[in-house]
Design a protein around this motif. Sequence first.
Motif: not given
Length: 152
Positions: A20, A23-24, A26, A28, A43, A46, A49
Amino acid sequence: METTELIKKFYTGLKESNGEQMISCYHDDVVFEDPAFGKLEGERAKKMWLMLCKNGKGTKVEFSNIKANEQTGSAHWEAWYNFSQTGRSVHNIIDASFEFKDGKISKHTDYFDLHKWASQAMGWKGKLLGGTNFFKKKLHQQTKATLDKFQG
């Protein structure tokens, strides 16, 4: 957040198996690419990972040499883990490049020696076939299927 701090946050997340957090970092519309997964967008990048953090028990990660400006960045990182399909020990050495948009990572490309990785992960079969386009195509099919299954 400064771009060097963003990269540090990303790899700290990987080191701590915190998908989490990763991906924060990255955007969108992120585009990720590496020799094992090929090109993944948004997505799917994300989710990759998240999957690797969830399934990567016992993975050790170190990162260094982070450089970045407002547009681009780079880092060196290494991972030690047992390849899930064979149980073989892998030490993967990776150089990453980044592009940024709206304060997030919009493009992330990992570079590593796929033949060397395959030799470690798969033994003699990887040593024999790991440098071929046939192997790369099969690996991309396999990683795509694994990611599809993880996404449900």
